[in-house]
Design a protein around this motif. Structure first.
Motif, PDB file in Angstrom:
ATOM      1  N   TRP A 168       0.834  -1.210   0.000  1.00  0.00           N
ATOM      2  CA  TRP A 168       0.000   0.000   0.000  1.00  0.00           C
ATOM      3  C   TRP A 168       0.864   1.253   0.000  1.00  0.00           C
ATOM      4  CZ3 TRP A 168      -4.783   0.521  -1.392  1.00  0.00           C
ATOM      5  CH2 TRP A 168      -5.476   1.700  -1.108  1.00  0.00           C
ATOM      6  N   LYS A 169       2.002   1.176   0.637  1.00  0.00           N
ATOM      7  CA  LYS A 169       2.922   2.314   0.632  1.00  0.00           C
ATOM      8  C   LYS A 169       3.387   2.609  -0.790  1.00  0.00           C
ATOM      9  CE  LYS A 169       6.996   4.118   3.030  1.00  0.00           C
ATOM     10  NZ  LYS A 169       8.066   3.816   4.031  1.00  0.00           N
ATOM     11  N   THR A 170       3.624   1.558  -1.564  1.00  0.00           N
ATOM     12  CA  THR A 170       4.013   1.732  -2.964  1.00  0.00           C
ATOM     13  C   THR A 170       2.890   2.387  -3.757  1.00  0.00           C
ATOM     14  OG1 THR A 170       5.473  -0.189  -2.891  1.00  0.00           O
ATOM     15  CG2 THR A 170       4.731   0.533  -5.060  1.00  0.00           C
ATOM     16  N   VAL A 171       1.655   1.931  -3.521  1.00  0.00           N
ATOM     17  CA  VAL A 171       0.494   2.540  -4.182  1.00  0.00           C
ATOM     18  C   VAL A 171       0.407   4.023  -3.840  1.00  0.00           C
ATOM     19  CG1 VAL A 171      -2.034   2.573  -4.246  1.00  0.00           C
ATOM     20  CG2 VAL A 171      -0.823   0.394  -4.362  1.00  0.00           C
ATOM     21  N   CYS A 172       0.598   4.348  -2.563  1.00  0.00           N
ATOM     22  CA  CYS A 172       0.549   5.755  -2.131  1.00  0.00           C
ATOM     23  C   CYS A 172       1.605   6.591  -2.846  1.00  0.00           C
ATOM     24  CB  CYS A 172       0.738   5.851  -0.623  1.00  0.00           C
ATOM     25  SG  CYS A 172      -0.661   5.257   0.338  1.00  0.00           S
ATOM     26  N   GLU A 173       2.804   6.039  -2.986  1.00  0.00           N
ATOM     27  CA  GLU A 173       3.875   6.759  -3.678  1.00  0.00           C
ATOM     28  C   GLU A 173       3.482   7.052  -5.115  1.00  0.00           C
ATOM     29  OE1 GLU A 173       7.029   7.919  -2.910  1.00  0.00           O
ATOM     30  OE2 GLU A 173       6.383   7.730  -0.837  1.00  0.00           O
ATOM     31  N   LEU A 174       2.879   6.090  -5.778  1.00  0.00           N
ATOM     32  CA  LEU A 174       2.469   6.275  -7.168  1.00  0.00           C
ATOM     33  C   LEU A 174       1.351   7.309  -7.300  1.00  0.00           C
ATOM     34  CD1 LEU A 174       2.509   2.555  -8.287  1.00  0.00           C
ATOM     35  CD2 LEU A 174       4.066   4.334  -9.062  1.00  0.00           C
ATOM     36  N   LEU A 175       0.539   7.435  -6.240  1.00  0.00           N
ATOM     37  CA  LEU A 175      -0.601   8.354  -6.274  1.00  0.00           C
ATOM     38  C   LEU A 175      -0.305   9.676  -5.576  1.00  0.00           C
ATOM     39  CD1 LEU A 175      -3.521   5.845  -5.573  1.00  0.00           C
ATOM     40  CD2 LEU A 175      -2.611   6.619  -7.768  1.00  0.00           C
ATOM     41  N   TYR A 176       0.980   9.961  -5.328  1.00  0.00           N
ATOM     42  CA  TYR A 176       1.387  11.243  -4.737  1.00  0.00           C
ATOM     43  C   TYR A 176       0.803  11.449  -3.342  1.00  0.00           C
ATOM     44  CZ  TYR A 176       2.530  12.183  -9.652  1.00  0.00           C
ATOM     45  OH  TYR A 176       3.026  12.110 -10.931  1.00  0.00           O
ATOM     46  N   LEU A 177       0.583  10.365  -2.602  1.00  0.00           N
ATOM     47  CA  LEU A 177       0.005  10.449  -1.272  1.00  0.00           C
ATOM     48  C   LEU A 177       1.055  10.178  -0.204  1.00  0.00           C
ATOM     49  CD1 LEU A 177      -3.317   8.414  -1.773  1.00  0.00           C
ATOM     50  CD2 LEU A 177      -3.003  10.896  -1.931  1.00  0.00           C
ATOM     51  N   GLY A 178       1.083  11.006   0.832  1.00  0.00           N
ATOM     52  CA  GLY A 178       1.919  10.709   1.978  1.00  0.00           C
ATOM     53  C   GLY A 178       1.312   9.563   2.775  1.00  0.00           C
ATOM     54  N   PHE A 179       2.140   8.759   3.430  1.00  0.00           N
ATOM     55  CA  PHE A 179       1.626   7.568   4.095  1.00  0.00           C
ATOM     56  C   PHE A 179       0.772   7.914   5.313  1.00  0.00           C
ATOM     57  CE2 PHE A 179       2.246   3.180   5.967  1.00  0.00           C
ATOM     58  CZ  PHE A 179       1.566   2.546   4.933  1.00  0.00           C
ATOM     59  N   THR A 180       0.937   9.104   5.868  1.00  0.00           N
ATOM     60  CA  THR A 180       0.087   9.513   6.985  1.00  0.00           C
ATOM     61  C   THR A 180      -1.312   9.906   6.520  1.00  0.00           C
ATOM     62  OG1 THR A 180       0.903  11.781   6.847  1.00  0.00           O
ATOM     63  CG2 THR A 180       2.035  10.285   8.377  1.00  0.00           C
ATOM     64  N   GLN A 181      -1.486  10.086   5.195  1.00  0.00           N
ATOM     65  CA  GLN A 181      -2.802  10.373   4.625  1.00  0.00           C
ATOM     66  C   GLN A 181      -3.110   9.340   3.550  1.00  0.00           C
ATOM     67  OE1 GLN A 181      -2.817  14.511   3.376  1.00  0.00           O
ATOM     68  NE2 GLN A 181      -3.185  15.209   5.469  1.00  0.00           N
ATOM     69  N   ARG A 182      -2.999   8.075   3.943  1.00  0.00           N
ATOM     70  CA  ARG A 182      -3.080   6.978   2.983  1.00  0.00           C
ATOM     71  C   ARG A 182      -4.500   6.457   2.735  1.00  0.00           C
ATOM     72  NH1 ARG A 182      -0.459   5.211   7.589  1.00  0.00           N
ATOM     73  NH2 ARG A 182      -1.306   3.450   8.768  1.00  0.00           N
ATOM     74  N   GLY A 183      -5.486   7.031   3.417  1.00  0.00           N
ATOM     75  CA  GLY A 183      -6.855   6.585   3.207  1.00  0.00           C
ATOM     76  C   GLY A 183      -7.449   7.123   1.914  1.00  0.00           C
ATOM     77  N   ILE A 184      -8.365   6.351   1.337  1.00  0.00           N
ATOM     78  CA  ILE A 184      -9.095   6.759   0.129  1.00  0.00           C
ATOM     79  C   ILE A 184     -10.585   6.643   0.422  1.00  0.00           C
ATOM     80  CG2 ILE A 184      -9.549   6.292  -2.308  1.00  0.00           C
ATOM     81  CD1 ILE A 184      -6.775   5.080  -2.521  1.00  0.00           C
ATOM     82  N   ILE A 185     -11.318   7.715   0.196  1.00  0.00           N
ATOM     83  CA  ILE A 185     -12.762   7.728   0.400  1.00  0.00           C
ATOM     84  C   ILE A 185     -13.458   7.852  -0.952  1.00  0.00           C
ATOM     85  CG2 ILE A 185     -12.691  10.226   0.835  1.00  0.00           C
ATOM     86  CD1 ILE A 185     -15.241   7.815   2.383  1.00  0.00           C
ATOM     87  N   THR A 186     -14.504   7.061  -1.176  1.00  0.00           N
ATOM     88  CA  THR A 186     -15.202   7.109  -2.459  1.00  0.00           C
ATOM     89  C   THR A 186     -16.677   7.466  -2.259  1.00  0.00           C
ATOM     90  OG1 THR A 186     -16.077   4.842  -2.621  1.00  0.00           O
ATOM     91  CG2 THR A 186     -13.731   5.172  -3.133  1.00  0.00           C
ATOM     92  N   GLU A 187     -17.247   8.064  -3.299  1.00  0.00           N
ATOM     93  CA  GLU A 187     -18.684   8.299  -3.349  1.00  0.00           C
ATOM     94  C   GLU A 187     -19.183   7.843  -4.710  1.00  0.00           C
ATOM     95  OE1 GLU A 187     -20.638  11.692  -2.054  1.00  0.00           O
ATOM     96  OE2 GLU A 187     -19.685  11.695  -0.082  1.00  0.00           O
ATOM     97  N   SER A 188     -20.248   7.057  -4.710  1.00  0.00           N
ATOM     98  CA  SER A 188     -20.841   6.545  -5.949  1.00  0.00           C
ATOM     99  C   SER A 188     -22.121   7.320  -6.240  1.00  0.00           C
ATOM    100  CB  SER A 188     -21.145   5.048  -5.814  1.00  0.00           C
ATOM    101  OG  SER A 188     -19.974   4.325  -5.499  1.00  0.00           O
TER     102      SER A 188
END
Length: 249
Positions: free
Chosen positions: A105-125
């Motif tokens: 997940w840390k690798t995913v965060c790096e690819l998405l320009y996200l710091g690991f302290t703000q690694r959550g993703i919230i979605t709305e459909s």
């Protein structure tokens, strides 16, 4: 002979040493998203459902449920995701809250320009026929800033996208921002967090491996660049936005 899972793990570890701003990283980044085997069938049902003219209330509810199922299955294919939650909190309904606590997940965060302290993703459909309005964006901005402070990325999954965003139908580069696009840019400038939007055409492509990461990366990068044109389709490996005298080279 290493298994496919072992090979993917080795690739993801290698990604940690790569420069995320290099376009060449996109090739390896695709290994971070392996489409769930159940997703193509659900996408097919969704595509057929979108063709229904004048759907009833029960059909509209089914469409919304299908969209939420698609979103859940998409995140099942994202490497390193370990927490999936959908619940009514004290103040808001969270359609899906996803995060992870491992190196993948840390690798995913790096690819998405996200710091690991703000690694959550919230979605709305949002399975409605009209585009998202500014009030929809404002609500998610408020949730990410005040409630879910550990979320660095918000994603709307919609049918028709959002107001103010450049569209493929327009030939001219968008030089002014307004409506939801303006809210997106101001929110990022204030918080360094991102909110992106997927429309139905983009959603229907998520059954292919690698597509989700590639789309997210390009959408997030455009918030930083403000190119005024829609991100390149996922089928295009390179993003080329150059004047004619350079493009011909």
């Amino acid at each position: 002979m290493p298994t496919q899972e072992e090979l993917v793990d080795s690739i993801l570890k290698s990604l940690e040493t790569l420069d995320r701003d290099e376009p060449a990283t996109d090739k390896l980044a695709t290994y971070c998203y392996t489409a769930d085997k159940r997703l193509p069938n659900t996408l097919e049902k969704f595509a057929k459902h979108l063709k229904i003219k004048n759907p009833s209330q029960s059909q509209l509810k089914e469409r919304g449920n299908l969209l939420e199922q698609i979103v859940y299955l998409v995140f099942q294919g994202l490497k390193g995701a370990t927490s999936f939650k959908s619940f009514q909190s004290a103040g808001s309904q969270y359609d899906l809250l996803v995060t992870g606590d491992n190196e993948k997940w840390k690798t995913v965060c790096e690819l998405l320009y996200l710091g690991f302290t703000q690694r959550g993703i919230i979605t709305e459909s949002k399975a409605r026929k009209d585009k998202l309005q500014d009030k929809d964006f404002a609500r998610l901005c408020s949730i990410m800033e005040l409630n879910l402070t550990g979320c660095g990325l918000g994603i709307f999954f919609t049918l028709e996208g959002a107001t103010g965003f450049p569209t493929t139908e327009k030939s001219n580069r968008q030089r002014k921002i307004s409506d939801c696009k303006l809210r997106q840019v101001i929110f990022h400038a204030k918080t360094q967090k991102y909110i992106v939007v997927f429309d139905k055409d983009e959603i229907l492509k998520l059954g292919e491996n690698g597509t989700f990461i590639t789309m997210l990366t390009r959408k997030i990068r455009d918030i930083r660049e403000l190119s005024g044109i829609p991100p390149e389709p996922v089928e295009n490996f390179q993003e080329i936005d150059l004047p004619a005298h350079l493009k011909e080279l």
